[in-house]
Design a protein around this motif. Structure first.
Motif, PDB file in Angstrom:
ATOM      1  N   UNK A 247       0.664  -1.248   0.031  1.00  0.00           N
ATOM      2  CA  UNK A 247       0.144   0.173   0.130  1.00  0.00           C
ATOM      3  C   UNK A 247       0.853   1.356   0.006  1.00  0.00           C
ATOM      4  N   UNK A 248       1.878   1.156   0.648  1.00  0.00           N
ATOM      5  CA  UNK A 248       2.827   2.383   0.919  1.00  0.00           C
ATOM      6  C   UNK A 248       3.537   2.702  -0.404  1.00  0.00           C
ATOM      7  N   UNK A 249       4.003   1.573  -1.013  1.00  0.00           N
ATOM      8  CA  UNK A 249       4.913   1.762  -2.187  1.00  0.00           C
ATOM      9  C   UNK A 249       3.827   2.289  -3.499  1.00  0.00           C
ATOM     10  N   UNK A 250       2.659   1.685  -3.289  1.00  0.00           N
ATOM     11  CA  UNK A 250       1.731   1.983  -4.393  1.00  0.00           C
ATOM     12  C   UNK A 250       1.153   3.680  -4.532  1.00  0.00           C
ATOM     13  N   UNK A 251       1.251   4.073  -3.272  1.00  0.00           N
ATOM     14  CA  UNK A 251       0.987   5.549  -3.262  1.00  0.00           C
ATOM     15  C   UNK A 251       2.331   6.413  -3.712  1.00  0.00           C
ATOM     16  N   UNK A 252       3.610   5.750  -3.572  1.00  0.00           N
ATOM     17  CA  UNK A 252       4.595   6.439  -3.739  1.00  0.00           C
ATOM     18  C   UNK A 252       4.859   6.616  -5.233  1.00  0.00           C
ATOM     19  N   UNK A 253       4.543   5.335  -5.909  1.00  0.00           N
ATOM     20  CA  UNK A 253       5.010   5.208  -7.362  1.00  0.00           C
ATOM     21  C   UNK A 253       3.703   5.793  -8.022  1.00  0.00           C
ATOM     22  N   UNK A 254       2.873   5.758  -7.548  1.00  0.00           N
ATOM     23  CA  UNK A 254       1.554   6.521  -8.482  1.00  0.00           C
ATOM     24  C   UNK A 254       1.827   7.952  -8.195  1.00  0.00           C
ATOM     25  N   UNK A 255       2.041   8.592  -7.331  1.00  0.00           N
ATOM     26  CA  UNK A 255       2.536  10.063  -7.173  1.00  0.00           C
ATOM     27  C   UNK A 255       3.661  10.472  -8.027  1.00  0.00           C
ATOM     28  N   UNK A 256       4.481   9.403  -8.378  1.00  0.00           N
ATOM     29  CA  UNK A 256       5.593   9.450  -9.194  1.00  0.00           C
ATOM     30  C   UNK A 256       5.520   9.103 -10.626  1.00  0.00           C
TER      31      UNK A 256
END
Length: 383
Positions: A247-256
């Motif tokens: 969940x944490x990485x999905x938010x990060x990669x989606x933002x980038x």
């Protein structure tokens, strides 16, 4: 000293994102208890699970109660197809799918056929683009319970017309499952679907976490034995630390994602252009326009795919191939076969967030010589 290795197989598994690593380590302390229990440690675990579900749902633009975590993307795909068919068995027993679906979907289709159902494959053109007319005809036929379409090809990068295909499904009152494994975290997820699946290790999350989203109002019935976990959609206790990391990485990669797409697209363009110009008898496959920003595939005539992969690996390049006759398949890629393109010497290059221009240029500088050497070993010269 030899040059450092270059990883170019993100379409199979992306390197673990730093945010995923941090979240995973932090969740190990509080995420070990069973979130279904009532004592203090379990309640803390439940809070972590609820927060991960909320964050993932928000990133995808869905309701938290529509989202379930599964043990893998493969499990999610199996559940999506078999559960979608089971939920609509009174309507019919026909499954419509493209001929370039991921093997997980095709294996579910094979199971459906073995159980007495029917599967209809819709063809694609040489670019890997769905035949829209054939799709429209297939989903409108009597007895269709479910349609499934890969959002973007994992082998050649072609992005499919999901929204248009979904509109045709809606007109025929047929739910659409979309395998979004190559889309989620990279490009905006299209609309028009009823069931969506994805896999965390494709976007830089840990392996062992899949996503299954079933829209409200979609008839879906679990193909597994009864289990109260994950709203009855995925049996067994979730691996909570990996779910939190996903969940944490999905938010990060989606933002980038937009910035990464802008950076990687020119590198892929460079590979497409220079490979075609500098390697004789090569075919760059996949749609030249409607494609993923990080993936390119090409095939080299007169070269064995497996030998080419080993030769590239010896030079430090980790890539994939759809043509090598491996010990497990002993046949070329069904995707390349369905497209009717060259499958000899096939190489899939997929870049990631840390891929550099220097690494791409090094790959392009060494590839022509590697291919030439393999052709010479096979007695093919003068190209």
């Amino acid at each position: 000293m030899s040059a450092p290795p270059v990883y170019l197989d993100t379409a199979t598994a992306a390197p673990l994102h730093p945010v995923a690593r941090q979240a995973l380590l932090a969740a190990l302390d509080d995420g070990w208890a069973d979130p279904a229990r009532l004592y203090t440690q379990a309640r803390r675990a439940r809070q972590l699970l609820d927060a991960a579900r909320e964050a993932t749902a928000q990133t995808l633009g869905v309701r938290p109660d529509e989202l379930s975590f599964t043990p893998s993307g493969t499990t999610a795909a199996h559940a999506a197809v078999l559960g979608g068919l089971r939920g609509r068995h009174r309507v019919g027993r026909v499954l419509v799918h493209s001929t370039i679906e991921h093997s997980a979907v095709l294996h579910a289709a094979q199971r459906h056929v073995a159980d007495g159902g029917e599967a209809v494959g819709v063809p694609v053109d040489r670019w890997g683009r769905l035949d829209r007319d054939a799709w429209s005809t297939a989903v409108a036929a009597p007895g269709v319970a479910l349609a499934t379409l890969i959002g973007a090809s994992h082998e050649v990068g072609t992005v499919q017309p999901v929204e248009a295909a979904g509109a045709e499904c809606a007109a025929a009152d047929v739910p659409l499952h979309v395998d979004a494994a190559q889309l989620v975290g990279r490009v905006p997820v299209p609309t028009g679907w009823s069931i969506l699946t994805a896999s965390a290790h494709k976007w830089g999350g840990p392996a062992g976490v899949g996503l299954l989203v079933v829209r409200k109002g979609t008839r879906w019935e679990s193909p597994w034995p009864t289990d109260e976990r994950e709203s009855g959609r995925a049996p067994g206790t979730v691996n909570l630390p990996t779910v939190v990391a996903a969940a944490a990485s999905l938010r990060a990669v989606t933002g980038d994602a937009a910035a990464q797409a802008a950076r990687l697209t020119p590198l892929v363009d460079r590979i497409r252009t220079r490979v075609a110009a500098e390697v004789p008898d090569v075919e760059v496959v996949g749609d030249p326009t409607d494609r993923l920003p990080h993936l390119v595939t090409f095939s080299c005539l007169y070269v064995d795919g497996e030998a080419l992969l080993h030769a590239l690996d010896r030079r430090g390049f980790a890539v994939s191939s759809g043509s090598s006759c491996t010990s497990s398949t002993l046949r070329p890629s069904h995707v390349l076969e369905a497209m009717g393109v060259l499958s000899h010497g096939n190489v899939r290059v997929s870049l990631h967030r840390e891929t550099t221009e220097a690494e791409v240029d090094r790959f392009l500088a060494e590839l022509p010589g590697i291919v030439a050497d393999l052709r010479a070993e096979a007695g093919v010269t003068g190209l």
